[in-house]
Design a protein around this motif. Structure first.
Motif, PDB file in Angstrom:
ATOM      1  N   ILE B 243       0.860  -1.185   0.000  1.00 20.84           N
ATOM      2  CA  ILE B 243       0.000   0.000   0.000  1.00 20.84           C
ATOM      3  C   ILE B 243       0.891   1.228   0.000  1.00 20.84           C
ATOM      4  N   SER B 244       0.595   2.171  -0.883  1.00 22.58           N
ATOM      5  CA  SER B 244       1.442   3.362  -1.027  1.00 22.58           C
ATOM      6  C   SER B 244       0.614   4.495  -1.607  1.00 22.58           C
ATOM      7  N   GLY B 245       1.245   5.628  -1.810  1.00 20.64           N
ATOM      8  CA  GLY B 245       0.534   6.806  -2.293  1.00 20.64           C
ATOM      9  C   GLY B 245       0.112   7.653  -1.115  1.00 20.64           C
ATOM     10  N   HIS B 246      -1.121   8.141  -1.134  1.00 19.43           N
ATOM     11  CA  HIS B 246      -1.606   8.990  -0.050  1.00 19.43           C
ATOM     12  C   HIS B 246      -2.064   8.130   1.123  1.00 19.43           C
ATOM     13  N   ILE B 247      -1.096   7.625   1.878  1.00 23.53           N
ATOM     14  CA  ILE B 247      -1.433   6.724   2.980  1.00 23.53           C
ATOM     15  C   ILE B 247      -0.432   6.964   4.108  1.00 23.53           C
ATOM     16  N   ASN B 248      -0.898   6.830   5.347  1.00 25.86           N
ATOM     17  CA  ASN B 248      -0.019   7.122   6.478  1.00 25.86           C
ATOM     18  C   ASN B 248       1.054   6.066   6.712  1.00 25.86           C
ATOM     19  N   ASN B 249       0.706   4.818   6.521  1.00 23.03           N
ATOM     20  CA  ASN B 249       1.660   3.729   6.775  1.00 23.03           C
ATOM     21  C   ASN B 249       1.924   2.902   5.523  1.00 23.03           C
ATOM     22  N   PRO B 250       2.657   3.474   4.552  1.00 23.90           N
ATOM     23  CA  PRO B 250       2.944   2.672   3.358  1.00 23.90           C
ATOM     24  C   PRO B 250       3.807   1.478   3.729  1.00 23.90           C
ATOM     25  N   GLY B 251       3.621   0.378   3.039  1.00 26.09           N
ATOM     26  CA  GLY B 251       4.438  -0.794   3.343  1.00 26.09           C
ATOM     27  C   GLY B 251       3.851  -2.059   2.762  1.00 26.09           C
ATOM     28  N   VAL B 252       4.431  -3.191   3.160  1.00 27.52           N
ATOM     29  CA  VAL B 252       3.947  -4.506   2.728  1.00 27.52           C
ATOM     30  C   VAL B 252       3.308  -5.184   3.923  1.00 27.52           C
ATOM     31  N   TYR B 253       2.110  -5.710   3.739  1.00 26.48           N
ATOM     32  CA  TYR B 253       1.391  -6.375   4.828  1.00 26.48           C
ATOM     33  C   TYR B 253       0.829  -7.684   4.307  1.00 26.48           C
ATOM     34  N   GLU B 254       1.000  -8.754   5.089  1.00 23.35           N
ATOM     35  CA  GLU B 254       0.512 -10.065   4.656  1.00 23.35           C
ATOM     36  C   GLU B 254      -0.855 -10.341   5.279  1.00 23.35           C
ATOM     37  N   PHE B 255      -1.826 -10.635   4.435  1.00 29.68           N
ATOM     38  CA  PHE B 255      -3.179 -10.958   4.893  1.00 29.68           C
ATOM     39  C   PHE B 255      -3.721 -12.105   4.063  1.00 29.68           C
ATOM     40  N   PRO B 256      -4.700 -12.853   4.612  1.00 28.48           N
ATOM     41  CA  PRO B 256      -5.371 -13.841   3.767  1.00 28.48           C
ATOM     42  C   PRO B 256      -6.056 -13.118   2.610  1.00 28.48           C
ATOM     43  N   LEU B 257      -6.066 -13.740   1.448  1.00 30.11           N
ATOM     44  CA  LEU B 257      -6.722 -13.120   0.295  1.00 30.11           C
ATOM     45  C   LEU B 257      -8.173 -12.837   0.625  1.00 30.11           C
ATOM     46  N   GLY B 270      -3.506   2.883   8.127  1.00 29.25           N
ATOM     47  CA  GLY B 270      -3.528   4.067   8.984  1.00 29.25           C
ATOM     48  C   GLY B 270      -4.273   5.245   8.397  1.00 29.25           C
ATOM     49  N   GLY B 271      -5.023   5.020   7.312  1.00 29.70           N
ATOM     50  CA  GLY B 271      -5.823   6.097   6.748  1.00 29.70           C
ATOM     51  C   GLY B 271      -5.024   7.074   5.906  1.00 29.70           C
ATOM     52  N   VAL B 272      -5.741   8.042   5.340  1.00 29.13           N
ATOM     53  CA  VAL B 272      -5.137   9.012   4.429  1.00 29.13           C
ATOM     54  C   VAL B 272      -4.553  10.164   5.252  1.00 29.13           C
ATOM     55  N   PRO B 273      -3.364  10.678   4.894  1.00 27.04           N
ATOM     56  CA  PRO B 273      -2.762  11.772   5.656  1.00 27.04           C
ATOM     57  C   PRO B 273      -3.638  13.023   5.670  1.00 27.04           C
ATOM     58  N   ASN B 274      -3.463  13.811   6.718  1.00 25.97           N
ATOM     59  CA  ASN B 274      -4.157  15.091   6.861  1.00 25.97           C
ATOM     60  C   ASN B 274      -5.670  14.936   6.880  1.00 25.97           C
ATOM     61  N   GLY B 275      -6.142  13.805   7.315  1.00 30.76           N
ATOM     62  CA  GLY B 275      -7.566  13.591   7.482  1.00 30.76           C
ATOM     63  C   GLY B 275      -8.371  13.669   6.200  1.00 30.76           C
ATOM     64  N   LYS B 276      -7.702  13.554   5.059  1.00 33.87           N
ATOM     65  CA  LYS B 276      -8.452  13.670   3.797  1.00 33.87           C
ATOM     66  C   LYS B 276      -9.179  12.367   3.493  1.00 33.87           C
ATOM     67  N   LYS B 277     -10.112  12.490   2.533  1.00 30.33           N
ATOM     68  CA  LYS B 277     -10.864  11.295   2.145  1.00 30.33           C
ATOM     69  C   LYS B 277     -10.202  10.642   0.935  1.00 30.33           C
ATOM     70  N   VAL B 278     -10.540   9.375   0.718  1.00 29.35           N
ATOM     71  CA  VAL B 278     -10.053   8.663  -0.459  1.00 29.35           C
ATOM     72  C   VAL B 278     -10.900   9.068  -1.659  1.00 29.35           C
ATOM     73  N   LYS B 279     -10.235   9.390  -2.762  1.00 34.62           N
ATOM     74  CA  LYS B 279     -10.999   9.612  -3.990  1.00 34.62           C
ATOM     75  C   LYS B 279     -11.021   8.324  -4.808  1.00 34.62           C
ATOM     76  N   GLY B 280      -9.891   7.622  -4.806  1.00 36.28           N
ATOM     77  CA  GLY B 280      -9.826   6.391  -5.567  1.00 36.28           C
ATOM     78  C   GLY B 280      -8.680   5.535  -5.068  1.00 36.28           C
ATOM     79  N   ALA B 281      -8.757   4.239  -5.370  1.00 38.17           N
ATOM     80  CA  ALA B 281      -7.671   3.331  -4.998  1.00 38.17           C
ATOM     81  C   ALA B 281      -7.458   2.352  -6.133  1.00 38.17           C
ATOM     82  N   ILE B 282      -6.220   2.288  -6.619  1.00 36.34           N
ATOM     83  CA  ILE B 282      -5.890   1.323  -7.661  1.00 36.34           C
ATOM     84  C   ILE B 282      -5.590   0.011  -6.961  1.00 36.34           C
ATOM     85  N   PRO B 283      -6.274  -1.079  -7.338  1.00 36.02           N
ATOM     86  CA  PRO B 283      -6.115  -2.316  -6.553  1.00 36.02           C
ATOM     87  C   PRO B 283      -4.730  -2.938  -6.628  1.00 36.02           C
TER      88      PRO B 283
END
Lengths: 171, 433
Positions: B243-257, B270-283
């Motif tokens: 997860i990267s881009g406009h995000i507080n904790n960019p990194g690699v995280y392992e989860f079940p699919l 950790g959500g989007v920096p500066n309390g902003k909302k998400v406009k879009g997310a590329i999967p």
């Protein structure tokens, strides 16, 4: 136009300088056993040349062609495809600034401005003393470090101008 | 059901790249167990586990292995795709930073299953440190007798070579990778013949992503049922989500699919920096398309994004774009990347991506017209092998990215050009698409 390139490789300005050394030859010959043909080693051979001289000369390509038993034009064909090999001489240390999506979202243009302020060179330029070359890079696979830079083979996240200056000075 | 990460279990452990530390934590234990099965039995176990390729296409790994010709005299080659150059994707690099031995162990077990005698790990040239870590790990594994002749007395011989690339995204395409492996320019090949029949040096070749093979030792150790119980029915196992881009904790995280985009963004992200909302997310990878803010409950498995008009999960490298992002600029960044990385063989890709870029640049400079938006969509429709026109899928990716952004954020594109009428002379008129 392959025929044109063939004649210019042997008569160009770098046709007799910065060639493949015997030391390089020793290293590459050890790799022949890893592949069923000789050609695969040219990627590594070209890396060695680029790392040593900061560019790939005509002589280096002619030498590699002889070592691998293909034509110089075929070496040029391979070499000209890849971003990491250059015909123009680069500075001693590379400063690559990633400009792909995550890094642009996290302010890569500010990073380029900071680099320009610190060393006086913009992407595509080399400093006057030949120490640093700056260039745009496509995704360098370090998006968690966005805005990311590749300075002298190492990946870093850029925090601020001070930290970037320290990274550049301590290259 | 609680989940214990296994792909990332070495992260945070001191000296995790050392073979002794790796073995203390169970590393290389799968080898002995693997050799107790026949190669075909291992293929069946991997098939039963439901493991799907982690490089972006999500094809069944066991099934891909079974495409190799039966009773082939040899040699059979393996090429590990470590070309990782897709924007937003950094999971394989992360793995090699923390745990290169898991990659080596994955390669050995996968090579045994596919009767491979020589495995090449094709790593992109810009990963200098990571190539060193891998070469050191391979050396340590040779010294321990895990690679080489008659491994652990099994009668199985294998050699592993690290082959560095030289800066070309297209070498992540499997046939272009083979070309680069052979020391040539990375031009994708026409398929058929498929690599399983005629791959590296004209021989049958298995090509797998780094993360895919890293799963195999765990499947051997714990069983196919264990693996299939993680994740969803059609997307089994765990995934390294980036997860990267406009995000507080960019990194690699392992989860079940199957974790949703929202859970990833608001949870570990950790959500989007500066309390902003998400406009879009590329999967996962810029070619896949984009999820809007209302589509964030999309499960990030191989099926979910497809139901939200994305091409698929891709590499699961999520890129988050906040509410202030200009989507025209974001698409321009994507098209610029793909245009630069186009190998140039096929006219629709080479010319189409260039036209798209010029059109977007004209729009961003304030000189676009409403016809330009229509032309962008028309260009996207004329590119790509979905219409049978190109050797590889890069054109499809460009087309899909453009279609996705324009269809979901059309208002932004139209707003950018509405001050110019269609009568204004623009080179898009010359297109005649």
């Amino acid at each position: 136009m392959v025929w044109q390139i063939k004649s210019s490789l042997k008569s160009g300005p770098t046709a007799s300088v910065d060639g493949f050394t015997d030391k390089m030859r020793e290293v590459i010959e050890a790799d022949f056993k890893n592949y069923p043909t000789k050609r695969p080693v040219i990627l590594k051979a070209l890396h060695m040349v680029q790392d040593e001289y900061k560019y790939v000369s005509d002589k280096a390509m002619i030498d590699i062609a002889a070592l691998v038993e293909i034509s110089p034009a075929e070496v040029l064909d391979t070499m000209s495809f890849y971003d990491m090999y250059t015909r123009e001489k680069r500075g001693k240390y590379d400063i690559g600034v990633c400009v792909s999506l995550s890094c642009e979202l996290c302010g890569c243009s500010k990073v380029k401005d900071m680099v320009k302020e610190i060393i006086g060179a913009a992407p595509g330029e080399t400093t006057e003393d030949g120490k640093y070359s700056v260039y745009d890079m496509e995704c360098i696979g370090a998006c968690e470090y966005a805005p990311a830079v590749l300075i002298n083979h190492k990946l870093f996240k850029v925090e601020d101008k001070e930290q970037l200056k320290t990274l550049i000075d301590n290259v | 059901m609680s989940f214990t990460p296994f792909l990332t279990k070495m992260v945070g452990i001191k000296n995790s790249r050392d073979i002794n530390v790796y073995q203390e934590h169970g590393g290389y234990a799968s080898l002995k167990k693997t050799f107790e099965y026949t190669p075909d039995e291992v293929v069946e176990i991997v098939k039963a586990s439901g493991l799907r390729g982690r490089g972006g296409a999500g094809f069944s790994c066991g099934m891909k292995w079974s495409f190799l010709p039966k009773g082939h005299e040899g040699p059979i080659y393996m090429a590990i795709n470590f070309d990782e150059s897709e924007p937003g994707t950094f999971k394989d690099r992360y793995l090699s930073d923390h745990d290169p031995h898991s990659i080596v162990e994955g390669v050995i077990t996968s090579s045994y299953a596919t009767k491979v005698s020589m495995a090449y790990i094709f790593i992109r040239g810009e990963f200098y440190a990571q190539a060193e870590y891998l070469e050191a790990a391979v050396k340590q594994a040779y010294e321990a007798g895990f690679i080489g002749k008659n491994i652990l007395g099994s009668g199985y011989d294998l050699d592993i070579v690290v082959h560095r690339g030289a800066g070309a995204y297209i070498c992540g395409e499997e046939t272009a990778l083979l070309e680069a492996l052979e020391g040539k320019r990375g031009w994708p090949r026409l398929k058929p013949p498929f690599p399983a029949i005629e791959g590296a040096f004209g021989k049958p070749t298995v090509i797998n992503n780094v993360e895919t093979v890293c799963n195999v030792p765990h499947i051997i150790n714990n069983g196919a049922e264990w693996f299939a119980a993680i994740g969803t029915e059609k997307s089994t196992g765990s995934k390294l989500y980036g997860i990267s881009g406009h995000i507080n904790n960019p990194g690699v995280y392992e989860f079940p699919l199957g974790i949703t985009a929202r859970e990833l963004i608001e949870g570990v992200g950790g959500g989007v920096p500066n309390g902003k909302k998400v406009k879009g997310a590329i999967p996962g990878g810029i070619c896949m398309g984009i999820l809007t803010a209302s589509e964030l409950d999309c499960p990030l498995d191989f099926e979910g994004p497809r139901e939200n008009s994305c091409l698929g999960l891709g590499t699961a490298g999520v890129i988050v774009l906040d509410e202030d992002t200009c989507m025209v600029k974001a698409l321009r960044n994507i098209v610029h990347f793909l245009k630069h990385e186009s190998c140039g063989q096929c006219t629709p890709c080479r010319e189409g991506s260039g036209w798209m870029l010029k059109t977007l640049d004209r729009m961003l400079a304030g000189n676009g017209t409403p016809a330009d938006v229509t032309k962008l969509v028309a260009l996207a429709d004329s590119m790509g092998s979905m219409v049978g026109k190109t050797i590889c899928g890069l054109a499809d990716g460009t087309a899909w990215a453009a279609r996705g952004f324009i269809s979901k954020f059309r208002n932004e594109f139209e707003d950018m050009v509405k001050h110019n009428s269609d009568l204004k002379q623009s080179s898009s008129e010359v297109l005649n698409v």
